[in-house]
Design a protein around this motif. Structure first.
Motif, PDB file in Angstrom:
ATOM      1  N   ALA A  78       0.837  -1.194   0.000  1.00 41.24           N
ATOM      2  CA  ALA A  78       0.000   0.000   0.000  1.00 41.24           C
ATOM      3  C   ALA A  78       0.879   1.254   0.000  1.00 41.24           C
ATOM      4  N   MET A  79       2.207   1.051  -0.028  1.00 40.27           N
ATOM      5  CA  MET A  79       3.150   2.173   0.063  1.00 40.27           C
ATOM      6  C   MET A  79       3.949   2.323  -1.222  1.00 40.27           C
ATOM      7  N   ARG A  80       4.100   3.565  -1.671  1.00 40.81           N
ATOM      8  CA  ARG A  80       5.049   3.848  -2.744  1.00 40.81           C
ATOM      9  C   ARG A  80       6.298   4.460  -2.127  1.00 40.81           C
ATOM     10  N   TYR A  81       7.462   4.167  -2.730  1.00 40.47           N
ATOM     11  CA  TYR A  81       8.697   4.762  -2.214  1.00 40.47           C
ATOM     12  C   TYR A  81       8.581   6.281  -2.170  1.00 40.47           C
ATOM     13  N   SER A  82       7.900   6.839  -3.198  1.00 36.57           N
ATOM     14  CA  SER A  82       7.821   8.299  -3.278  1.00 36.57           C
ATOM     15  C   SER A  82       7.105   8.899  -2.071  1.00 36.57           C
ATOM     16  N   ARG A  83       6.268   8.095  -1.403  1.00 33.05           N
ATOM     17  CA  ARG A  83       5.567   8.561  -0.206  1.00 33.05           C
ATOM     18  C   ARG A  83       6.537   8.953   0.908  1.00 33.05           C
ATOM     19  N   LEU A  84       7.756   8.387   0.844  1.00 33.43           N
ATOM     20  CA  LEU A  84       8.743   8.658   1.889  1.00 33.43           C
ATOM     21  C   LEU A  84       9.151  10.131   1.910  1.00 33.43           C
ATOM     22  N   GLN A  85       8.751  10.857   0.864  1.00 31.15           N
ATOM     23  CA  GLN A  85       8.980  12.305   0.882  1.00 31.15           C
ATOM     24  C   GLN A  85       8.251  12.944   2.051  1.00 31.15           C
ATOM     25  N   ASP A  86       7.145  12.361   2.439  1.00 31.45           N
ATOM     26  CA  ASP A  86       6.405  12.875   3.594  1.00 31.45           C
ATOM     27  C   ASP A  86       7.226  12.803   4.882  1.00 31.45           C
TER      28      ASP A  86
ATOM     29  N   PRO B 134      -0.458   6.753   7.121  1.00 31.16           N
ATOM     30  CA  PRO B 134       0.358   7.954   6.890  1.00 31.16           C
ATOM     31  C   PRO B 134      -0.431   9.245   7.083  1.00 31.16           C
ATOM     32  N   VAL B 135      -1.747   9.161   7.042  1.00 31.17           N
ATOM     33  CA  VAL B 135      -2.524  10.395   7.193  1.00 31.17           C
ATOM     34  C   VAL B 135      -3.026  10.563   8.624  1.00 31.17           C
ATOM     35  N   GLN B 136      -2.422   9.804   9.582  1.00 28.12           N
ATOM     36  CA  GLN B 136      -3.052   9.804  10.894  1.00 28.12           C
ATOM     37  C   GLN B 136      -3.034  11.150  11.607  1.00 28.12           C
TER      38      GLN B 136
ATOM     39  N   GLY C 146      10.273  13.711   4.961  1.00 26.02           N
ATOM     40  CA  GLY C 146      11.338  14.692   4.817  1.00 26.02           C
ATOM     41  C   GLY C 146      12.505  14.213   3.976  1.00 26.02           C
ATOM     42  N   LEU C 147      12.338  13.102   3.261  1.00 21.60           N
ATOM     43  CA  LEU C 147      13.421  12.614   2.404  1.00 21.60           C
ATOM     44  C   LEU C 147      13.239  13.167   0.990  1.00 21.60           C
ATOM     45  N   THR C 148      14.360  13.483   0.332  1.00 18.28           N
ATOM     46  CA  THR C 148      14.271  13.955  -1.047  1.00 18.28           C
ATOM     47  C   THR C 148      14.280  12.746  -1.993  1.00 18.28           C
ATOM     48  N   ASP C 149      13.854  12.988  -3.240  1.00 17.47           N
ATOM     49  CA  ASP C 149      13.912  11.937  -4.268  1.00 17.47           C
ATOM     50  C   ASP C 149      15.294  11.304  -4.333  1.00 17.47           C
ATOM     51  N   GLY C 150      16.313  12.172  -4.339  1.00 15.37           N
ATOM     52  CA  GLY C 150      17.697  11.712  -4.452  1.00 15.37           C
ATOM     53  C   GLY C 150      18.066  10.792  -3.293  1.00 15.37           C
ATOM     54  N   GLN C 151      17.685  11.208  -2.075  1.00 14.16           N
ATOM     55  CA  GLN C 151      17.999  10.384  -0.903  1.00 14.16           C
ATOM     56  C   GLN C 151      17.297   9.033  -0.975  1.00 14.16           C
ATOM     57  N   ILE C 152      16.028   9.062  -1.401  1.00 10.33           N
ATOM     58  CA  ILE C 152      15.282   7.808  -1.497  1.00 10.33           C
ATOM     59  C   ILE C 152      15.949   6.893  -2.507  1.00 10.33           C
ATOM     60  N   LYS C 153      16.305   7.479  -3.673  1.00  8.70           N
ATOM     61  CA  LYS C 153      16.911   6.672  -4.730  1.00  8.70           C
ATOM     62  C   LYS C 153      18.230   6.074  -4.297  1.00  8.70           C
ATOM     63  N   SER C 154      19.099   6.897  -3.691  1.00 10.32           N
ATOM     64  CA  SER C 154      20.436   6.366  -3.426  1.00 10.32           C
ATOM     65  C   SER C 154      20.486   5.513  -2.168  1.00 10.32           C
TER      66      SER C 154
END
Ligand code: HEC
Length: 259
Positions: free
Chosen positions: A67-75, A224-226, A77-85
């Motif tokens: 039910a989670m996308r990696y991109s959700r991790l931006q919530d 995540p919306v709690q 405070g992680l940037t796209d770059g941080q998530i990717k690397s």
């Protein structure tokens, strides 16, 4: 008019149903291994980020969180770059769902069961004995060596669990000591304590803290919306009180002339 009295009936019915269901939940959990309260790190971004990292490194091999996308991790405070690397497997993209590479067939062959999806595990494990976070926090700290099990591991919270102790390098290897107690003339063997056989990379306090971060993440993921939901909840309660008040006033004005 009808609308108000129906809503009111609905409200009363919901309250009655909740009151009937609650004791059943509490009873279902009596006699289990006592749960330790998980530290509340739901608003601690550094803890949640560390939890996400632990989840990807130690859990995603076997469990999905579909039910989670990696991109959700931006919530968090992680940037796209941080998530990717730091978090993405080479084959995955930022918009992908958090899927395990373990196939159902291999899982069945290795463990006898398929590791469940962990997207909403924190909600699923909530019970009268404690929150889902408390269950997870205690579960991940209650593994012990047991040579009678196929994996070599057992767990105080989840007896005969098919999941091995995946964090053992951090926690070390522990055994369980029992003691004999006599109560009302009856003898029984009860849990006394864990004993370290081989220490792990982390001290007990450090290990507890890592697990607390991981559990905070699992809890966040399950909802995540709690934080938004909690704010909304206040408005819903206010609205319901207004509604109840109106229903009560209407009710008295209906019956005023009948008396
Ligand atoms: C080597 C594969 C594997 C890894 C890695 C793994 N698990 Fe599991 N996990 C399992 C299996 C298999 C089960 C099913 C156990 C059973 O039903 O007896 C399970 C069950 C669970 C359960 C219980 C679910 C339920 O519905 O009762 C939780 C919670 C859990 N795992 C959390 C985690 C977490 C958190 C991590 C990462 C730290 C993790 N697992 C890593 C294989 C794994």
């Amino acid at each position: 008019m009808k609308l108000f009295s129906n809503s009111f009936k609905y409200l009363v019915n919901s309250i009655i149903v909740s009151l009937m269901v609650l004791p059943a939940l509490v009873i279902a959990n009596e006699g289990g291994f006592p749960l330790d309260p998980a530290p509340d790190r739901s608003n601690n971004m550094a803890a949640l980020q560390n939890g996400a990292k632990l989840f990807v490194n130690y859990c995603l091999n076997c469990h999905s969180a579909s039910a989670m996308r990696y991109s959700r991790l931006q919530d968090l405070g992680l940037t796209d770059g941080q998530i990717k690397s730091n978090l993405l497997l080479a084959s995955d993209k930022i918009g992908d769902l958090m899927k395990t590479n373990l196939s159902d067939k291999d899982a069945k062959a290795w463990f006898g069961v398929t590791p469940p999806d962990l997207s909403v595990i924190a909600r699923a494990k909530s019970s009268g004995a404690g929150s889902g976070a408390d269950w997870l926090y205690t579960y991940l700290r209650s593994y012990y060596k047991d040579d009678s099990r196929p994996t070599g591991w057992n767990n105080m919270v989840f007896p005969d669990v098919a999941m091995p102790h995946v964090l053992w390098e951090l926690q070390g290897i522990r055994s369980v000591k029992y003691e004999d107690v006599e109560e009302h003339g009856k003898k029984s063997r009860v849990f006394s304590k864990f004993e370290t056989i081989i220490p792990g990379k982390l001290s007990e306090a450090e290990y507890n803290s890592e697990v607390a971060d991981l559990v905070a993440y699992l809890n966040w993921m399950s909802e995540p919306v709690q934080n938004t939901r909690k704010r909304l909840g206040v408005w819903v309660l206010l609205w319901l009180s207004v509604l109840s008040f109106l229903a009560w006033r209407l009710n008295s004005s209906y019956w005023k002339d009948v008396k």
